[in-house]
Design a protein around this motif. Sequence first.
Motif, PDB file in Angstrom:
ATOM      1  N   TYR A   1      -1.145  28.906 -30.920  1.00 30.35           N
ATOM      2  CA  TYR A   1       0.270  28.962 -30.563  1.00 30.35           C
ATOM      3  C   TYR A   1       0.596  27.783 -29.660  1.00 30.35           C
ATOM      4  N   ASN A   2       1.470  26.921 -30.153  1.00 35.27           N
ATOM      5  CA  ASN A   2       1.982  25.811 -29.350  1.00 35.27           C
ATOM      6  C   ASN A   2       3.359  26.243 -28.866  1.00 35.27           C
ATOM      7  N   ARG A   3       3.429  26.669 -27.614  1.00 33.89           N
ATOM      8  CA  ARG A   3       4.680  27.191 -27.058  1.00 33.89           C
ATOM      9  C   ARG A   3       5.772  26.123 -27.016  1.00 33.89           C
ATOM     10  N   THR A   4       5.385  24.895 -26.710  1.00 36.58           N
ATOM     11  CA  THR A   4       6.373  23.819 -26.598  1.00 36.58           C
ATOM     12  C   THR A   4       7.079  23.580 -27.926  1.00 36.58           C
ATOM     13  N   ALA A   5       6.293  23.502 -29.005  1.00 35.50           N
ATOM     14  CA  ALA A   5       6.861  23.244 -30.336  1.00 35.50           C
ATOM     15  C   ALA A   5       7.318  24.536 -31.014  1.00 35.50           C
ATOM     16  N   GLY A   6       6.870  25.692 -30.491  1.00 37.97           N
ATOM     17  CA  GLY A   6       7.195  26.961 -31.132  1.00 37.97           C
ATOM     18  C   GLY A   6       6.456  27.143 -32.444  1.00 37.97           C
ATOM     19  N   PHE A   7       5.254  26.565 -32.544  1.00 38.30           N
ATOM     20  CA  PHE A   7       4.485  26.653 -33.786  1.00 38.30           C
ATOM     21  C   PHE A   7       3.318  27.614 -33.600  1.00 38.30           C
ATOM     22  N   VAL A   8       3.122  28.491 -34.579  1.00 35.59           N
ATOM     23  CA  VAL A   8       2.032  29.456 -34.519  1.00 35.59           C
ATOM     24  C   VAL A   8       1.306  29.493 -35.869  1.00 35.59           C
ATOM     25  N   TRP A   9       0.002  29.747 -35.811  1.00 38.89           N
ATOM     26  CA  TRP A   9      -0.737  29.976 -37.062  1.00 38.89           C
ATOM     27  C   TRP A   9      -1.786  31.053 -36.825  1.00 38.89           C
ATOM     28  N   LEU A  10      -2.084  31.764 -37.904  1.00 34.71           N
ATOM     29  CA  LEU A  10      -3.094  32.809 -37.885  1.00 34.71           C
ATOM     30  C   LEU A  10      -3.977  32.596 -39.101  1.00 34.71           C
ATOM     31  N   LYS A  11      -5.290  32.583 -38.889  1.00 33.19           N
ATOM     32  CA  LYS A  11      -6.229  32.438 -40.008  1.00 33.19           C
ATOM     33  C   LYS A  11      -7.058  33.707 -40.105  1.00 33.19           C
ATOM     34  N   GLN A  12      -7.204  34.194 -41.347  1.00 31.37           N
ATOM     35  CA  GLN A  12      -8.063  35.355 -41.588  1.00 31.37           C
ATOM     36  C   GLN A  12      -9.098  34.983 -42.641  1.00 31.37           C
ATOM     37  N   LYS A  13     -10.206  35.737 -42.674  1.00 35.57           N
ATOM     38  CA  LYS A  13     -11.309  35.416 -43.589  1.00 35.57           C
ATOM     39  C   LYS A  13     -10.885  35.464 -45.050  1.00 35.57           C
ATOM     40  N   ASN A  14     -10.092  36.484 -45.407  1.00 31.52           N
ATOM     41  CA  ASN A  14      -9.698  36.681 -46.804  1.00 31.52           C
ATOM     42  C   ASN A  14      -8.202  36.928 -46.898  1.00 31.52           C
ATOM     43  N   LYS A  15      -7.654  36.671 -48.081  1.00 28.52           N
ATOM     44  CA  LYS A  15      -6.254  37.046 -48.327  1.00 28.52           C
ATOM     45  C   LYS A  15      -6.154  38.561 -48.194  1.00 28.52           C
ATOM     46  N   LYS A  16      -4.968  39.030 -47.881  1.00 31.33           N
ATOM     47  CA  LYS A  16      -4.784  40.474 -47.741  1.00 31.33           C
ATOM     48  C   LYS A  16      -3.465  40.893 -48.357  1.00 31.33           C
ATOM     49  N   GLN A  17      -3.499  42.020 -49.074  1.00 34.19           N
ATOM     50  CA  GLN A  17      -2.257  42.642 -49.540  1.00 34.19           C
ATOM     51  C   GLN A  17      -2.062  43.915 -48.731  1.00 34.19           C
ATOM     52  N   HIS A  18      -0.829  44.135 -48.314  1.00 37.51           N
ATOM     53  CA  HIS A  18      -0.504  45.302 -47.491  1.00 37.51           C
ATOM     54  C   HIS A  18       0.754  45.949 -48.043  1.00 37.51           C
ATOM     55  N   LYS A  19       0.719  47.264 -48.173  1.00 33.86           N
ATOM     56  CA  LYS A  19       1.903  47.974 -48.647  1.00 33.86           C
ATOM     57  C   LYS A  19       2.607  48.597 -47.443  1.00 33.86           C
ATOM     58  N   PHE A  20       3.867  48.219 -47.249  1.00 35.64           N
ATOM     59  CA  PHE A  20       4.697  48.832 -46.228  1.00 35.64           C
ATOM     60  C   PHE A  20       5.262  50.102 -46.852  1.00 35.64           C
TER      61      PHE A  20
END
Length: 150
Positions: free
Chosen positions: A50-69
Amino acid sequence: MASQAVQSCRENAEIYHGDAICKQKSLELLEELSLPKGLLPLDNLIEVGYNRTAGFVWLKQKNKKQHKFLRINRMVSYDTEVSAFVENRRMRKLTGVKSKELLFWVSLSDIYIDDPSSGKITFGSPTGLSRTFPISAFELEDEADDKSKN
Protein backbone atom coordinates in the motif's frame (compact mmCIF):
# COMPACT_ATOMS: atom_id res chain seq x y z
CA MET A 1 3.92 4.06 -19.48
CA ALA A 2 1.16 2.85 -17.17
CA SER A 3 3.31 -0.03 -15.91
CA GLN A 4 6.12 2.44 -15.06
CA ALA A 5 3.65 4.50 -13.02
CA VAL A 6 2.49 1.36 -11.22
CA GLN A 7 6.10 0.32 -10.63
CA SER A 8 6.97 3.68 -9.07
CA CYS A 9 3.91 3.33 -6.81
CA ARG A 10 5.24 -0.01 -5.61
CA GLU A 11 8.66 1.42 -4.76
CA ASN A 12 7.45 3.68 -1.95
CA ALA A 13 4.87 1.31 -0.46
CA GLU A 14 4.42 -0.42 2.87
CA ILE A 15 4.78 -4.11 1.95
CA TYR A 16 3.76 -7.09 4.05
CA HIS A 17 4.42 -10.80 3.47
CA GLY A 18 2.68 -13.90 4.84
CA ASP A 19 -0.99 -14.87 4.93
CA ALA A 20 -1.87 -13.82 8.51
CA ILE A 21 -0.41 -10.30 8.41
CA CYS A 22 -1.59 -9.77 4.80
CA LYS A 23 -5.15 -10.78 5.68
CA GLN A 24 -5.09 -8.42 8.68
CA LYS A 25 -3.71 -5.55 6.56
CA SER A 26 -6.29 -6.10 3.79
CA LEU A 27 -9.12 -5.91 6.37
CA GLU A 28 -7.59 -2.78 7.92
CA LEU A 29 -7.33 -1.22 4.46
CA LEU A 30 -10.99 -1.91 3.61
CA GLU A 31 -12.04 -0.49 6.98
CA GLU A 32 -9.87 2.60 6.46
CA LEU A 33 -11.49 3.13 3.03
CA SER A 34 -15.00 2.69 4.50
CA LEU A 35 -15.60 -0.32 2.24
CA PRO A 36 -17.19 -3.60 3.41
CA LYS A 37 -14.63 -6.00 4.89
CA GLY A 38 -15.86 -8.99 2.88
CA LEU A 39 -15.14 -7.31 -0.47
CA LEU A 40 -11.78 -9.06 -0.98
CA PRO A 41 -12.18 -12.63 0.38
CA LEU A 42 -8.70 -13.72 -0.68
CA ASP A 43 -6.90 -16.84 0.57
CA ASN A 44 -3.24 -17.73 0.95
CA LEU A 45 -2.11 -14.13 0.60
CA ILE A 46 1.62 -13.84 0.01
CA GLU A 47 1.99 -10.07 -0.30
CA VAL A 48 0.04 -6.88 0.37
CA GLY A 49 1.38 -3.47 -0.56
CA TYR A 50 0.00 0.00 0.00
CA ASN A 51 1.46 3.30 -1.15
CA ARG A 52 -0.57 5.82 0.85
CA THR A 53 0.83 8.81 -1.03
CA ALA A 54 -0.21 7.50 -4.46
CA GLY A 55 -3.26 5.65 -3.12
CA PHE A 56 -2.09 2.45 -4.81
CA VAL A 57 -2.68 -0.98 -3.30
CA TRP A 58 -2.01 -4.54 -4.43
CA LEU A 59 -2.71 -7.96 -3.00
CA LYS A 60 -1.06 -11.17 -4.20
CA GLN A 61 -2.38 -14.64 -3.45
CA LYS A 62 -0.92 -18.06 -4.29
CA ASN A 63 -3.82 -19.12 -6.53
CA LYS A 64 -6.76 -17.56 -8.32
CA LYS A 65 -9.94 -17.74 -6.29
CA GLN A 66 -13.63 -17.82 -7.10
CA HIS A 67 -16.01 -16.69 -4.38
CA LYS A 68 -19.79 -16.74 -4.37
CA PHE A 69 -21.48 -13.85 -2.58
CA LEU A 70 -24.49 -15.79 -1.36
CA ARG A 71 -26.78 -12.87 -0.56
CA ILE A 72 -26.71 -11.66 -4.17
CA ASN A 73 -26.01 -15.05 -5.78
CA ARG A 74 -22.94 -13.70 -7.66
CA MET A 75 -19.74 -15.50 -8.50
CA VAL A 76 -16.61 -13.32 -8.45
CA SER A 77 -13.14 -14.35 -9.63
CA TYR A 78 -9.97 -12.93 -8.08
CA ASP A 79 -6.71 -13.29 -10.01
CA THR A 80 -3.40 -14.07 -8.29
CA GLU A 81 -2.84 -10.30 -8.15
CA VAL A 82 -5.50 -7.67 -7.46
CA SER A 83 -4.54 -3.99 -7.61
CA ALA A 84 -6.29 -0.63 -7.49
CA PHE A 85 -5.94 3.04 -6.81
CA VAL A 86 -7.91 3.73 -3.66
CA GLU A 87 -9.55 6.61 -1.86
CA ASN A 88 -12.32 6.90 0.69
CA ARG A 89 -15.26 4.62 -0.34
CA ARG A 90 -13.71 3.92 -3.77
CA MET A 91 -11.38 1.61 -5.73
CA ARG A 92 -10.44 2.85 -9.23
CA LYS A 93 -8.46 1.26 -12.05
CA LEU A 94 -9.11 -2.09 -10.42
CA THR A 95 -7.35 -5.10 -11.97
CA GLY A 96 -7.68 -8.82 -11.31
CA VAL A 97 -11.38 -8.96 -10.38
CA LYS A 98 -14.20 -10.31 -12.57
CA SER A 99 -17.88 -10.91 -11.94
CA LYS A 100 -19.94 -13.57 -13.69
CA GLU A 101 -22.91 -12.08 -15.56
CA LEU A 102 -25.06 -14.84 -17.04
CA LEU A 103 -22.53 -16.81 -19.09
CA PHE A 104 -19.74 -14.22 -19.29
CA TRP A 105 -16.99 -13.01 -16.99
CA VAL A 106 -16.93 -9.21 -16.85
CA SER A 107 -13.84 -7.34 -15.62
CA LEU A 108 -14.50 -4.85 -12.86
CA SER A 109 -12.66 -1.53 -12.92
CA ASP A 110 -14.45 0.52 -10.24
CA ILE A 111 -16.04 -0.15 -6.88
CA TYR A 112 -17.58 2.75 -5.01
CA ILE A 113 -20.10 3.88 -2.44
CA ASP A 114 -21.50 7.29 -3.43
CA ASP A 115 -23.76 7.73 -0.45
CA PRO A 116 -23.14 5.50 2.60
CA SER A 117 -26.65 6.22 3.92
CA SER A 118 -28.14 4.57 0.80
CA GLY A 119 -26.70 1.20 1.85
CA LYS A 120 -25.63 0.60 -1.78
CA ILE A 121 -22.29 -0.21 -3.40
CA THR A 122 -21.69 0.08 -7.17
CA PHE A 123 -19.40 -2.04 -9.35
CA GLY A 124 -18.35 -0.64 -12.73
CA SER A 125 -16.75 -2.27 -15.76
CA PRO A 126 -14.31 -0.73 -18.25
CA THR A 127 -17.18 -0.58 -20.78
CA GLY A 128 -19.09 1.82 -18.54
CA LEU A 129 -21.75 -0.67 -17.46
CA SER A 130 -22.39 -0.87 -13.74
CA ARG A 131 -24.46 -2.75 -11.18
CA THR A 132 -25.47 -1.70 -7.69
CA PHE A 133 -25.94 -4.06 -4.75
CA PRO A 134 -26.62 -3.77 -1.00
CA ILE A 135 -23.42 -3.08 0.96
CA SER A 136 -24.54 -5.76 3.43
CA ALA A 137 -23.96 -8.45 0.77
CA PHE A 138 -20.20 -7.82 1.10
CA GLU A 139 -19.81 -7.96 4.87
CA LEU A 140 -17.49 -10.60 6.21
CA GLU A 141 -19.48 -13.81 6.30
CA ASP A 142 -18.55 -14.40 9.95
CA GLU A 143 -20.00 -10.98 10.84
CA ALA A 144 -23.14 -11.64 8.77
CA ASP A 145 -23.56 -15.05 10.44
CA ASP A 146 -23.16 -13.50 13.89
CA LYS A 147 -25.81 -10.90 13.10
CA SER A 148 -28.28 -13.53 11.86
CA LYS A 149 -27.77 -15.65 15.04
CA ASN A 150 -28.50 -12.74 17.41
